[in-house]
Design a protein around this motif. Structure first.
Motif, PDB file in Angstrom:
ATOM      1  N   LEU A  46      -3.430 -39.258  42.884  1.00 52.78           N
ATOM      2  CA  LEU A  46      -4.737 -38.303  43.006  1.00 52.78           C
ATOM      3  C   LEU A  46      -5.113 -36.731  43.217  1.00 52.78           C
ATOM      4  N   PRO A  47      -5.590 -37.041  41.721  1.00 52.17           N
ATOM      5  CA  PRO A  47      -5.797 -35.247  41.321  1.00 52.17           C
ATOM      6  C   PRO A  47      -7.158 -35.019  41.911  1.00 52.17           C
ATOM      7  N   SER A  48      -6.679 -33.268  41.912  1.00 51.51           N
ATOM      8  CA  SER A  48      -8.837 -33.359  42.358  1.00 51.51           C
ATOM      9  C   SER A  48      -9.679 -33.588  41.690  1.00 51.51           C
ATOM     10  N   ALA A  49     -10.848 -33.637  41.733  1.00 53.89           N
ATOM     11  CA  ALA A  49     -12.038 -34.068  41.397  1.00 53.89           C
ATOM     12  C   ALA A  49     -12.672 -33.200  40.679  1.00 53.89           C
ATOM     13  N   ARG A  50     -11.624 -31.631  40.298  1.00 54.56           N
ATOM     14  CA  ARG A  50     -12.685 -31.051  39.479  1.00 54.56           C
ATOM     15  C   ARG A  50     -11.691 -30.856  38.315  1.00 54.56           C
ATOM     16  N   ALA A  51     -10.074 -32.189  38.016  1.00 54.49           N
ATOM     17  CA  ALA A  51      -9.966 -32.827  37.272  1.00 54.49           C
ATOM     18  C   ALA A  51     -10.839 -33.580  36.150  1.00 54.49           C
ATOM     19  N   GLU A  52     -11.867 -32.499  35.418  1.00 58.19           N
ATOM     20  CA  GLU A  52     -12.761 -33.736  34.596  1.00 58.19           C
ATOM     21  C   GLU A  52     -12.563 -32.954  33.227  1.00 58.19           C
ATOM     22  N   GLY A  53     -13.529 -33.560  31.964  1.00 57.47           N
ATOM     23  CA  GLY A  53     -14.055 -32.788  31.165  1.00 57.47           C
ATOM     24  C   GLY A  53     -12.950 -33.074  29.779  1.00 57.47           C
ATOM     25  N   PRO A  54     -13.429 -32.433  29.103  1.00 53.33           N
ATOM     26  CA  PRO A  54     -12.178 -33.239  28.000  1.00 53.33           C
ATOM     27  C   PRO A  54     -10.627 -32.520  27.852  1.00 53.33           C
ATOM     28  N   GLN A  55     -10.935 -31.469  28.135  1.00 56.63           N
ATOM     29  CA  GLN A  55      -9.140 -30.387  28.453  1.00 56.63           C
ATOM     30  C   GLN A  55      -8.797 -31.220  28.922  1.00 56.63           C
ATOM     31  N   HIS A  56      -9.169 -31.676  30.179  1.00 58.16           N
ATOM     32  CA  HIS A  56      -8.099 -32.600  31.341  1.00 58.16           C
ATOM     33  C   HIS A  56      -8.072 -33.958  31.206  1.00 58.16           C
ATOM     34  N   GLY A  57      -7.820 -34.229  29.497  1.00 55.28           N
ATOM     35  CA  GLY A  57      -7.510 -35.794  29.632  1.00 55.28           C
ATOM     36  C   GLY A  57      -8.264 -37.140  29.720  1.00 55.28           C
ATOM     37  N   ARG A  58      -9.767 -36.304  29.576  1.00 55.46           N
ATOM     38  CA  ARG A  58     -11.262 -37.981  29.172  1.00 55.46           C
ATOM     39  C   ARG A  58     -10.670 -38.638  28.430  1.00 55.46           C
ATOM     40  N   LEU A  59     -11.014 -39.655  29.060  1.00 52.77           N
ATOM     41  CA  LEU A  59     -10.995 -40.707  27.490  1.00 52.77           C
ATOM     42  C   LEU A  59     -12.406 -40.377  26.625  1.00 52.77           C
ATOM     43  N   PRO A  60     -12.514 -40.633  24.990  1.00 56.52           N
ATOM     44  CA  PRO A  60     -13.404 -40.538  25.077  1.00 56.52           C
ATOM     45  C   PRO A  60     -14.735 -41.278  24.588  1.00 56.52           C
ATOM     46  N   GLU A  61     -15.959 -40.793  25.216  1.00 56.27           N
ATOM     47  CA  GLU A  61     -17.200 -41.781  25.807  1.00 56.27           C
ATOM     48  C   GLU A  61     -18.067 -41.883  24.130  1.00 56.27           C
ATOM     49  N   PRO A  62     -18.115 -42.839  24.441  1.00 60.26           N
ATOM     50  CA  PRO A  62     -18.648 -44.019  22.779  1.00 60.26           C
ATOM     51  C   PRO A  62     -20.121 -43.353  23.140  1.00 60.26           C
ATOM     52  N   ALA A  63     -20.955 -42.801  21.753  1.00 59.11           N
ATOM     53  CA  ALA A  63     -22.266 -42.475  21.692  1.00 59.11           C
ATOM     54  C   ALA A  63     -22.798 -44.241  21.445  1.00 59.11           C
ATOM     55  N   SER A  64     -22.118 -45.065  21.190  1.00 57.92           N
ATOM     56  CA  SER A  64     -22.817 -46.366  20.460  1.00 57.92           C
ATOM     57  C   SER A  64     -21.247 -47.712  20.522  1.00 57.92           C
ATOM     58  N   LEU A  65     -21.851 -48.504  21.658  1.00 57.51           N
ATOM     59  CA  LEU A  65     -20.988 -50.383  21.630  1.00 57.51           C
ATOM     60  C   LEU A  65     -20.711 -50.829  20.310  1.00 57.51           C
ATOM     61  N   PRO A  66     -21.840 -50.388  19.142  1.00 56.69           N
ATOM     62  CA  PRO A  66     -21.733 -51.244  18.044  1.00 56.69           C
ATOM     63  C   PRO A  66     -20.108 -50.538  17.460  1.00 56.69           C
ATOM     64  N   ALA A  67     -20.691 -49.008  17.210  1.00 57.67           N
ATOM     65  CA  ALA A  67     -19.525 -48.495  16.481  1.00 57.67           C
ATOM     66  C   ALA A  67     -18.737 -48.343  16.658  1.00 57.67           C
ATOM     67  N   LEU A  68     -18.397 -48.121  18.344  1.00 53.22           N
ATOM     68  CA  LEU A  68     -16.707 -48.321  19.067  1.00 53.22           C
ATOM     69  C   LEU A  68     -16.367 -49.434  18.738  1.00 53.22           C
ATOM     70  N   ALA A  69     -16.996 -50.814  18.580  1.00 50.08           N
ATOM     71  CA  ALA A  69     -16.159 -52.336  18.703  1.00 50.08           C
ATOM     72  C   ALA A  69     -16.068 -52.157  16.517  1.00 50.08           C
ATOM     73  N   GLN A  70     -17.051 -51.201  15.958  1.00 58.05           N
ATOM     74  CA  GLN A  70     -16.461 -51.844  14.070  1.00 58.05           C
ATOM     75  C   GLN A  70     -15.524 -51.369  14.554  1.00 58.05           C
ATOM     76  N   ALA A  71     -15.064 -49.931  14.879  1.00 61.90           N
ATOM     77  CA  ALA A  71     -13.581 -49.383  14.921  1.00 61.90           C
ATOM     78  C   ALA A  71     -12.534 -49.874  14.972  1.00 61.90           C
ATOM     79  N   ALA A  72     -12.765 -51.057  16.592  1.00 62.50           N
ATOM     80  CA  ALA A  72     -12.049 -52.018  16.936  1.00 62.50           C
ATOM     81  C   ALA A  72     -12.011 -52.673  15.859  1.00 62.50           C
ATOM     82  N   ALA A  73     -12.466 -53.454  15.264  1.00 59.25           N
ATOM     83  CA  ALA A  73     -12.414 -55.254  14.622  1.00 59.25           C
ATOM     84  C   ALA A  73     -11.278 -54.324  13.064  1.00 59.25           C
TER      85      ALA A  73
END
Length: 189
Positions: A46-73
């Protein structure tokens, strides 16, 4: 004035009362087990709500789902998409405790979108959209929700909604990730 006859009271079936009581006790017991399991996992669950942002281990946020899907494919993997809310402790548990290790140790293609965000996101149809609009189109109602998607955005395995008992979440995630990989590989044959 004539007295009204009292309506006969319906007879209650003792067995039905026991059934209702058993269901209620099972629901309360399940909720209690979930709370106990979460409490046993300590403050990291149950981490605090302040533990957000790239420095706290967020996952990548895609700008494009087709580009993400292509990378996975190109890697022969399904897209594992976490739909979360900022400050959600269960989302943080799913992210840090399960999805980051899945990406790091197993090579899964994992990304995250925020179901309330107005950040731009190209949807699977190649249309400009937002993260929240994509979450609505995917009919996301609970955070966290984890989706297992093919390159066209079709779900390959049942989605994981919420975290009821953290002790079993890893097993459910692993099972559905393997099911998604199997479905993706079977479709290629």
């Amino acid at each position: 004035m004539k007295p009204r006859a009292a309506l006969p009271r319906p007879r209650r079936d003792a067995g039905a009362n026991r059934s209702r009581r058993a269901v209620w006790q099972a629901l309360c017991g399940g909720a209690l087990l979930g709370v106990v399991a979460l409490a046993r996992s300590g403050p990291a669950a149950l981490p605090s709500a302040r533990a957000e942002g790239p420095q706290h281990g967020r996952l990548p946020e895609p700008a494009s789902l087709p580009a993400l899907a292509q990378a996975a494919a190109t890697r022969g993997e399904p897209v594992v998409l976490l739909v979360s809310l900022p400050g959600c402790p269960y989302c943080e548990t799913a992210r840090r405790g399960y999805l980051q290790p899945l990406a790091r140790e197993q090579g899964a293609v994992v990304a995250e979108i925020d179901m309330d965000s107005a950040k731009a996101l190209e949807d699977y149809g190649g249309r400009p959209s937002t993260q929240s609009a994509v979450a609505r189109r995917l009919r996301i109602r609970v955070a966290p929700t984890v989706l297992f998607l093919d390159p066209s955005g079709r779900e390959l395995a049942p989605r994981l909604e919420g975290i009821v008992v953290p002790d079993f979440y890893g097993a459910y995630l692993e099972e559905r990730w393997r099911q998604a990989r199997g479905s993706l590989r079977a479709a290629k044959r």
